[in-house]
Design a protein around this motif. Structure first.
Motif, PDB file in Angstrom:
ATOM      1  N   PHE A   1      -8.609  -1.551   3.576  1.00  8.44           N
ATOM      2  CA  PHE A   1      -7.488  -1.341   2.792  1.00  8.44           C
ATOM      3  C   PHE A   1      -6.910   0.013   3.171  1.00  8.44           C
ATOM      4  O   PHE A   1      -5.706  -0.031   3.839  1.00  8.44           O
ATOM      5  N   LEU A   2      -7.570   1.389   3.042  1.00  7.59           N
ATOM      6  CA  LEU A   2      -7.061   2.459   3.537  1.00  7.59           C
ATOM      7  C   LEU A   2      -7.079   2.802   5.209  1.00  7.59           C
ATOM      8  O   LEU A   2      -5.841   3.119   5.559  1.00  7.59           O
ATOM      9  N   PHE A   3      -8.106   2.518   5.670  1.00  8.18           N
ATOM     10  CA  PHE A   3      -8.010   2.685   7.276  1.00  8.18           C
ATOM     11  C   PHE A   3      -7.068   1.721   7.943  1.00  8.18           C
ATOM     12  O   PHE A   3      -6.378   1.999   8.809  1.00  8.18           O
ATOM     13  N   PHE A   4      -7.003   0.700   7.196  1.00 10.72           N
ATOM     14  CA  PHE A   4      -6.110  -0.733   7.876  1.00 10.72           C
ATOM     15  C   PHE A   4      -4.826  -0.110   7.555  1.00 10.72           C
ATOM     16  O   PHE A   4      -3.888  -0.265   8.389  1.00 10.72           O
ATOM     17  N   GLY A   5      -4.385   0.408   6.142  1.00 17.94           N
ATOM     18  CA  GLY A   5      -3.121   0.780   5.998  1.00 17.94           C
ATOM     19  C   GLY A   5      -2.643   2.080   6.867  1.00 17.94           C
ATOM     20  O   GLY A   5      -1.464   2.079   7.327  1.00 17.94           O
ATOM     21  N   GLY A   6      -3.761   2.915   7.073  1.00 18.15           N
ATOM     22  CA  GLY A   6      -3.180   4.153   8.024  1.00 18.15           C
ATOM     23  C   GLY A   6      -2.866   3.385   9.367  1.00 18.15           C
ATOM     24  O   GLY A   6      -1.835   3.983   9.900  1.00 18.15           O
ATOM     25  N   ILE A   7      -3.358   2.522  10.115  1.00 13.55           N
ATOM     26  CA  ILE A   7      -3.203   2.101  11.300  1.00 13.55           C
ATOM     27  C   ILE A   7      -1.846   1.289  11.253  1.00 13.55           C
ATOM     28  O   ILE A   7      -0.887   1.519  12.088  1.00 13.55           O
ATOM     29  N   ILE A   8      -1.579   0.535  10.227  1.00 17.05           N
ATOM     30  CA  ILE A   8      -0.254  -0.304   9.981  1.00 17.05           C
ATOM     31  C   ILE A   8       0.848   0.890   9.810  1.00 17.05           C
ATOM     32  O   ILE A   8       1.814   0.581  10.661  1.00 17.05           O
ATOM     33  N   LEU A   9       0.467   1.740   9.101  1.00 21.00           N
ATOM     34  CA  LEU A   9       1.695   2.756   9.046  1.00 21.00           C
ATOM     35  C   LEU A   9       1.869   3.459  10.278  1.00 21.00           C
ATOM     36  O   LEU A   9       3.137   3.719  10.592  1.00 21.00           O
TER      37      LEU A   9
END
Length: 424
Positions: free
Chosen positions: A311-319
């Motif tokens: 969620f967090l790391f994945f969200g950072g990459i998407i962002l």
């Protein structure tokens, strides 16, 4: 706002990079120490513990014979060993192959599951095997595994010599690593994961995650826990949480080695890794919101890691990817400028360093060919993970919202032309 979001995404990405660097240092230190534990292993005064090896098999005619032959070659007292091969509602020749060897060798036992409680997944098959077993220790191998002769002995004695360990995890190597570019990438990923996430976490936190194969667990623990969770797609991760919650730790012991087959096509890899990702997301949903009920609060380290990863790391990459793409079309007036590019470059170099350090701990793996594959890996194989998490999140959300039954995808096997020694 764009600048703030970019800073947030870089903070999340770098948080994961630093944590992995920390784990890799631990993995390297563990690689220097585990032989000391091995030298201390002794046979208990009452003799070798009785062992039941469980091998779930559903339509595994391509690989199951080699797996059974590796069981025959095990360096373990056969009077203290039973190998239970679970033919889980197979429609091919798996059952007849198992029966052939069960008739020849007294320590090999065939269990044939039948509908309606059959063919629904690995957890169900393992529970059937457990019900038909008698060993003090339970060891699990996938149907495509060929453990080295001393693997079971190392697992059994490792657990018998460590009363605080509820389970003991060995190391696996890729038998078809040289098949094509994909299997080479998987081989590098596999070695990195074991020395980074498994050995590193064991060294720093005395925590390891049970894998799907090549591990030993005390029968008494499985009896207390009621076996495997048949709703879990990642039954290994889910079981790990419950073992820790009983107050035990799980030791990583790379002296116990098995060779396993990995996907040779991108389609098979995609379906397998989607199942893994969905399984880990299931674990997050099952335990994170009820964390306060867990007796062993140390489990939070693993739960938070999964939450951060998916969620967090994945969200950072998407962002960060999103901001980069939008900025190509519309000027977002980013002020971070060259700093962001420098951070991205350093992150890439850190990734390469971590992976190469992992390869250096394995014989003949830190080669120029693998080095260039690692460079390629960052921009290709690693980026596929983003799309995989999107897909798995969608499927898992759909399952929860619609109340769908969990469907198990069995990884397709491939006929091997050579033995595992060619992969070294």
């Amino acid at each position: 706002m764009a600048n703030l979001l970019l800073y947030v995404s870089l903070f999340l990405i770098w948080g994961m990079l630093f944590y992995h660097a920390f784990l890799m240092i631990g993995g390297y230190l563990h690689s220097l120490k585990f032989e000391k534990f091995k030298r201390k292993l002794t046979v208990p005064s009452h003799g070798y513990p009785t062992v039941s090896v469980l091998i779930p098999a559903h339509n595994e005619e391509v690989v199951i014979e080699d797996t059974i032959k590796s069981m025959i070659k095990l360096n373990y007292p056969k009077e203290r060993l039973e190998v239970i091969v679970i033919n889980d509602n197979s429609s091919d020749q798996t059952g007849s192959i198992i029966d052939k060897y069960a008739e020849q060798y007294p320590f090999i036992k065939a269990v044939h599951t039948k509908p309606p409680h059959a063919g629904k997944g690995k957890s169900g098959a393992l529970n059937q095997g457990l019900a038909n077993s008698s060993g003090e220790l339970i060891i699990v191998y996938d149907a495509d595994n060929t453990p080295e002769p001393d693997a079971v002995r190392n697992l059994a004695l490792g657990l018998a010599n460590d009363d605080k360990a509820g389970a003991l995890v060995g190391k696996f190597r890729v038998v078809n690593a040289q098949k094509n570019l994909l299997t080479r990438l998987i081989n590098i990923e596999t070695l990195t994961f074991q020395w980074l996430a498994q050995a590193g976490r064991w060294f720093w936190f005395k925590m390891t995650t049970i894998p799907g194969t090549n591990f030993a667990i005390r029968r008494s623990i499985l009896d207390r826990l009621g076996g495997w969770d048949e709703k879990a797609l990642s039954e290994d991760t889910e079981l790990s949480i419950r073992v820790y919650n009983l107050g035990y730790y799980i030791r990583f012991f790379p002296a116990a080695i098995t060779w396993e087959q990995e996907p040779e096509t991108i389609g098979v890899w995609w379906r397998q890794r989607t199942r893994w990702a969905r399984g880990n997301q299931y674990v997050i949903m099952k335990y994170f919101l009820t964390f306060y009920k867990l007796k062993n609060k140390k489990v939070f380290l693993d739960l938070f890691y999964f939450l951060f990863t998916y969620f967090l790391f994945f969200g950072g990459i998407i962002l960060s990817h999103g901001i980069f793409i939008v900025n190509l079309i519309v000027d977002l007036e980013l002020t971070i400028g060259l700093v962001s590019y420098a951070l991205l470059l350093i992150g890439f170099l850190l990734f390469v360093t971590e992976v190469c350090l992992a390869l250096s701990m394995e014989s003949n793996q830190l080669t120029w060919k693998n080095f260039f594959i690692v460079l390629l890996m960052y921009f290709t194989y690693s980026q596929l993970w983003v799309f995989l998490v999107v897909r798995s999140s969608y499927l898992e959300a759909k399952r929860i919202l619609l109340g769908q039954e969990v469907k198990w995808y069995k990884t397709q096997r491939f006929k091997q032309d050579t033995d595992h020694k060619s992969a070294v």
